[in-house]
Design a protein around this motif. Structure first.
Motif, mmCIF file in Angstrom:
data_model
loop_
_atom_site.group_PDB
_atom_site.id
_atom_site.type_symbol
_atom_site.label_atom_id
_atom_site.label_comp_id
_atom_site.label_asym_id
_atom_site.label_seq_id
_atom_site.Cartn_x
_atom_site.Cartn_y
_atom_site.Cartn_z
ATOM 1 N N VAL A 1 0.851 -1.197 0.000
ATOM 2 C CA VAL A 1 0.000 0.000 0.000
ATOM 3 C C VAL A 1 0.880 1.238 0.000
ATOM 4 C CG1 VAL A 1 -1.961 -1.084 1.163
ATOM 5 C CG2 VAL A 1 -0.134 -0.029 2.519
ATOM 6 N N TYR B 1 -0.298 -3.779 3.941
ATOM 7 C CA TYR B 1 -1.553 -3.883 4.688
ATOM 8 C C TYR B 1 -1.847 -5.347 4.967
ATOM 9 C CZ TYR B 1 -6.605 -4.138 5.438
ATOM 10 O OH TYR B 1 -7.860 -4.423 5.938
ATOM 11 N N VAL C 1 -10.596 0.699 5.719
ATOM 12 C CA VAL C 1 -9.494 -0.062 5.121
ATOM 13 C C VAL C 1 -9.843 -1.523 4.868
ATOM 14 C CG1 VAL C 1 -7.778 1.449 6.166
ATOM 15 C CG2 VAL C 1 -8.481 -0.626 7.381
ATOM 16 N N LEU D 1 -9.013 -3.952 1.620
ATOM 17 C CA LEU D 1 -8.158 -3.115 0.784
ATOM 18 C C LEU D 1 -7.448 -3.911 -0.306
ATOM 19 C CD1 LEU D 1 -7.333 -0.123 0.618
ATOM 20 C CD2 LEU D 1 -5.325 -0.695 1.995
ATOM 21 N N HIS E 1 -8.705 -4.263 -4.017
ATOM 22 C CA HIS E 1 -8.608 -3.169 -4.976
ATOM 23 C C HIS E 1 -7.314 -3.279 -5.789
ATOM 24 C CE1 HIS E 1 -12.084 -1.305 -3.192
ATOM 25 N NE2 HIS E 1 -11.501 -1.244 -2.002
ATOM 26 N N ARG F 1 -4.848 1.302 -3.653
ATOM 27 C CA ARG F 1 -4.479 0.900 -2.287
ATOM 28 C C ARG F 1 -3.761 2.055 -1.608
ATOM 29 N NH1 ARG F 1 -1.766 -4.594 -4.301
ATOM 30 N NH2 ARG F 1 -3.616 -5.591 -5.187
ATOM 31 N N LEU G 1 -3.602 4.680 1.775
ATOM 32 C CA LEU G 1 -3.952 4.822 3.188
ATOM 33 C C LEU G 1 -3.651 6.241 3.644
ATOM 34 C CD1 LEU G 1 -2.566 1.530 4.793
ATOM 35 C CD2 LEU G 1 -4.953 2.125 4.416
#
Length: 246
Positions: free
Chosen positions: A68, A83, A119, A122, A125, A130, A132
């Motif tokens: 991420v 993540y 989140v 996640l 995707h 991705r 954050l």
């Protein structure tokens, strides 16, 4: 005598080459390379189904780890952010694992999220989505160092461990290899009594596929099914016409 000298020379050259190769295979890579490698090994889909086959009392845990990007304007140099999402019938665990350079090891920082609802899922995707927010990441982290060994990275944070929000202490041991992650979290209460100490043996199920590929396969499946149904209806229609005409 000449043949004997040639044989001895060949033996010495072969032995020297073998030792050189052995040293090359066991030489410690640069910390920058270690950060990238261990983060790559940590990324993917894992579960402990093989462990359950031998230990039915251990719960099934699935784990999805994907790289991420943080929207931090001043990111740490050579930091790999991953993540993590673990799911089991009894719990859910969502964390941010950040791998970065330390003096002689890879530093691993583990952070919680302030709002987990933003989140969750996640890894479903595409890479570009991705993202954050640094504002959604807890500032307090749990840290441990990962030390390189041939074909693995090993780390623990004993004896201090990390203190949880309820005052318990978690001491972690982890071994990361290319296709496996073995972890042991020892949880102690405020009095120092050991509450939980169950080793979990994760094995790689697959790498993290890009959703575009997944959706493409899904679309192909739908298209094929649609064509099959269409052909079946055409054949049925022809049979009905033939029956009526006869």
């Amino acid at each position: 005598m000449h043949l004997l000298k040639v044989s001895i020379l060949t033996f010495l050259v072969t032995t020297f080459s073998f030792l050189q190769q052995s040293r090359a295979d066991t030489s410690v890579p640069p910390i920058k390379t270690q950060v990238q490698e261990v983060a790559q090994w940590f990324t993917g889909f894992f579960d402990n189904a093989q462990q359950i086959a031998n230990s039915p009392s251990v719960p099934l845990i699935t784990m999805s780890n994907c790289s991420v990007q943080l929207d931090d304007t001043n990111p740490l140099a050579n930091t790999q952010n991953v993540y993590l999402e673990q799911e089991s019938p009894g719990f859910e665990r969502l964390r941010l694992y950040s791998f970065n350079e330390e003096n002689s090891a890879v530093n691993l920082s583990i952070s919680s999220f302030l709002n987990e609802n933003t989140v969750r899922g996640l890894c479903n995707h595409s890479q570009s989505r991705r993202q954050l927010s640094i504002n959604n990441v807890e500032k307090n982290t749990c840290n441990l160092q990962l030390f390189w060994e041939p074909k693995s990275y090993i780390g623990n944070n004993a004896p201090d461990g990390c203190i949880t929000s309820n005052g318990f202490k978690v001491v972690s041991d982890v071994t990361i290899e290319q296709s496996s992650i073995d972890s042991l979290d020892k949880i102690f209460d405020k009095k120092g009594n050991l509450l939980v100490a169950t080793p979990i043996e994760f094995r790689r199920v697959n790498s993290v596929p890009e959703p575009s590929v997944t959706f493409g396969l899904l679309a192909l499946g739908i298209w094929s099914t649609k064509n099959t149904i269409s052909d079946w209806r055409k054949q049925k229609s022809k049979k009905n016409k033939t029956s009526v005409s006869s």
